[in-house]
Enzyme design. Structure first.
Site, PDB file in Angstrom:
ATOM      1  N   ARG B  53       0.862  -1.172   0.000  1.00  0.00           N
ATOM      2  CA  ARG B  53       0.000   0.000   0.000  1.00  0.00           C
ATOM      3  C   ARG B  53       0.902   1.226   0.000  1.00  0.00           C
ATOM      4  O   ARG B  53       2.116   1.127   0.138  1.00  0.00           O
ATOM      5  CB  ARG B  53      -0.999   0.013   1.148  1.00  0.00           C
ATOM      6  CG  ARG B  53      -0.643  -0.642   2.432  1.00  0.00           C
ATOM      7  CD  ARG B  53       0.485   0.021   3.179  1.00  0.00           C
ATOM      8  NE  ARG B  53       0.233   1.434   3.449  1.00  0.00           N
ATOM      9  CZ  ARG B  53       1.156   2.294   3.789  1.00  0.00           C
ATOM     10  NH1 ARG B  53       2.427   1.914   3.885  1.00  0.00           N
ATOM     11  NH2 ARG B  53       0.869   3.546   4.043  1.00  0.00           N
ATOM     12  N   ARG B  90      -7.092  -0.751  -6.995  1.00  0.00           N
ATOM     13  CA  ARG B  90      -7.326   0.365  -6.055  1.00  0.00           C
ATOM     14  C   ARG B  90      -7.714   1.594  -6.868  1.00  0.00           C
ATOM     15  O   ARG B  90      -6.978   1.968  -7.784  1.00  0.00           O
ATOM     16  CB  ARG B  90      -6.052   0.726  -5.254  1.00  0.00           C
ATOM     17  CG  ARG B  90      -5.611  -0.220  -4.141  1.00  0.00           C
ATOM     18  CD  ARG B  90      -6.525  -0.318  -2.928  1.00  0.00           C
ATOM     19  NE  ARG B  90      -6.733   0.862  -2.109  1.00  0.00           N
ATOM     20  CZ  ARG B  90      -5.897   1.296  -1.168  1.00  0.00           C
ATOM     21  NH1 ARG B  90      -4.753   0.699  -0.947  1.00  0.00           N
ATOM     22  NH2 ARG B  90      -6.199   2.350  -0.448  1.00  0.00           N
ATOM     23  N   ASP B 245      -2.153  10.653  -1.985  1.00  0.00           N
ATOM     24  CA  ASP B 245      -2.477   9.641  -2.990  1.00  0.00           C
ATOM     25  C   ASP B 245      -2.634  10.283  -4.350  1.00  0.00           C
ATOM     26  O   ASP B 245      -2.417   9.643  -5.380  1.00  0.00           O
ATOM     27  CB  ASP B 245      -3.743   8.890  -2.587  1.00  0.00           C
ATOM     28  CG  ASP B 245      -3.469   8.077  -1.340  1.00  0.00           C
ATOM     29  OD1 ASP B 245      -3.434   8.666  -0.239  1.00  0.00           O
ATOM     30  OD2 ASP B 245      -3.240   6.862  -1.460  1.00  0.00           O
TER      31      ASP B 245
END
Lengths: 362, 362
Positions: B53, B90, B245
């Site tokens: 991640r 994702r 992100d």
């Protein structure tokens, strides 16, 4: 309020005034247990271990603790001794000292042989006053919600209220402070939905607020404390209502850690932010919140969480887990201060006041 | 960076390019385990389950996922199919689509029989680029810290940096983004201390950031997500550095849920707030953050916490506990958007840019 369709208060005396019963809040939501409190010493223990918690409730609990003391011994010495014991059980709690002081003053003015009778009657009065104040807060808050709700009716959406920590009926004798307007709105048939911040580190939101809303049938959704700001940005919050441990004369609101962050987000998205408190929670002696000493609680509260075990053949049993590396340390400030400039209003039993007009309810 | 004095990256290929190995981040800090990833499908699974991640790392992981795909089948059809699978693993991080797109473009221009060889070489290049970018971010961030640190030297206090979630070396191939300047400052002998927000619901702060700072010996303290605002009000935070992100062209910062609340508090207390990102995290196609799809993750992440068992004869074993009533439901938005107006600067491998000047690093 209701627990599995039966009406409960958080505290009640035996009909013959021989003992007191309370809901053990250290067990919620894992178990619903009633504890019988049979002496002033046991009441001090119930307060210090947080079997009863919430500023209004511990005031009432201490009043009943004084009544239990008068059952034991109506002498002046014992009166003073019991008062000291109860005040020391949560030394930072203002309501506790206020309620015990009120009991002592009345009992000192009462003949010894009548003290037991008087004490139980006065404790019951204090409990009833708490209920009446909370009901009045509920009605004033309901008016705020009703006014704002018109927009939601047009949009055919639920009215979303965000709250933090637990300022529900469990924190009082009944009805609650921040949740009282919500119960009133729900019972009046308004389509209200509550965002419940879990409220780390002690999770009073996910444990107590979610539990009492579920018992009463109020629609709600638990969120992490991190999520509130995003929901406000997305237009998913119509109002924020929190309780308070202390409100200063200028309208600064001292409440559970994290309240300030929600107030900033509400302000940034132009969402009304209210604190709901009975007027005894207002500390007129303090000009502003900077003067409040913030309690630093044990780091173990951050590093550990209690819950229902989900595996290892221990399903459903109460289990504590450590949630940070042994090599790391933690800090745990328990409260923060939301500046009055971020507060839309204070909802009290005397009405709703903007911070700059708070003195009107003095 | 170091794990028990041995140097590790988060991801590395087998020397014969037959499989990839990664640190299983769902096990940290409870166990340090290496997982062997042997197919593109397994890599998509490793990304979606968050064994790997962090925006930069999942870009590199997806690149290696494409390399694994070319080991399986070098055809055009399979190339497109693998790309689709990996991109879907994702939704929020832009690096994933960027890395896969770069692999697809290069591989489409490569003869079928050379695609396997090319894919592994290009994935390795992307990994090395990530490391170089993060080192450069560390140096630019170090300059910011050094400049601000002068005040702390005079006051003889540590320089306090607050971070959220994990944007450390575990979120990248090595060095990290938000933590890269912190490692650089610590290694340069500056007295830095890090406030680590635990970052509910998945606790990447308390689990990953605390773990990697402890492994590297950087002084730090874990706090609840609720506590950051109060610490800023009290003057106990000198700088906030987070990862992201996705950063949009106008400088809006999409990062782990709760980042926005910390940015509001930093702004309110006049504390500099930086996002540290390699330029591939900047999505030039998006004008502002309102257009970012926010991933809604499973409610079970809010309702359950994993930790080390502390009682019932299971001490130290991994245990999941449920932390809300069965009758309640939860919502779990995973990210939020911090508006550029709250962002002091974006720290990239090309320098530090105020949001309004971000285009200069294009």
């Amino acid at each position: 309020m209701k627990v599995a369709d039966l009406h409960y208060r958080t505290i009640w005396p035996d009909a013959r005034c021989k003992f007191v019963e309370v809901i053990d809040q250290t067990k919620l939501p894992f178990a619903f247990e009633i504890v019988r409190v049979q002496s002033s010493e046991q009441m001090a223990h119930a307060i210090s271990t947080m079997q009863v918690r919430g500023a209004p409730l511990i005031g009432v609990a201490a009043a009943y603790g004084m009544a239990l003391a008068m059952l034991e011994d109506e002498s002046d010495d014992y009166l003073a001794q019991a008062a000291e014991l109860l005040i020391a059980s949560r030394p930072t709690a203002v309501n506790l000292a206020w309620a015990v002081g009120r009991m002592v003053t009345a009992l000192q003015a009462t003949p010894h042989t009548r003290r037991n009778f008087t004490a139980w009657r006065l404790a019951a009065n204090i409990a009833e006053e708490d209920i009446a104040q909370n009901q009045a807060i509920g009605q004033y808050g309901l008016e705020l919600i009703k006014n704002a709700y018109q927009n939601q009716l047009i949009r055919n959406k639920p009215f979303n209220i965000l709250t933090h920590c637990n300022a529900g009926w469990l924190a009082t004798v009944d009805f609650g402070t921040a949740l009282s307007p919500i119960y009133a709105a729900h019972d009046a048939g308004l389509n209200v939905h509550v965002w419940v911040g879990e409220t780390r580190p002690r999770n009073q939101g996910a444990f107590l607020t979610a539990w009492e809303l579920a018992q009463h049938g109020v629609p709600h959704t638990v969120i992490t404390d991190n999520a509130g700001g995003h929901l406000m940005q997305q237009g998913l919050v119509d109002m924020v209502i929190v309780g308070a441990d202390r409100v200063t004369a200028n309208g600064d609101v001292c409440n559970k850690i994290g309240t300030y962050l929600k107030a900033l987000a509400a302000f940034d998205s132009n969402i009304p932010f209210y604190a709901a408190v009975p007027t005894p929670t207002i500390d007129w002696a303090l000009i502003s919140g900077e003067h409040i000493e913030i309690e630093e609680r044990h780091a173990g509260e951050v590093g550990h969480i209690q819950g229902w075990a989900q595996n290892m053949g221990t399903d459903g049993k109460l289990q504590t887990v450590r949630v940070m590396p042994l090599e790391s340390s933690a800090a745990n400030p328990a409260f923060d201060v939301t500046p009055a400039r971020l507060v839309t209003g204070i909802i009290t039993e005397k009405g709703v006041f903007a911070p700059q007009n708070l003195h009107e309810c003095k």
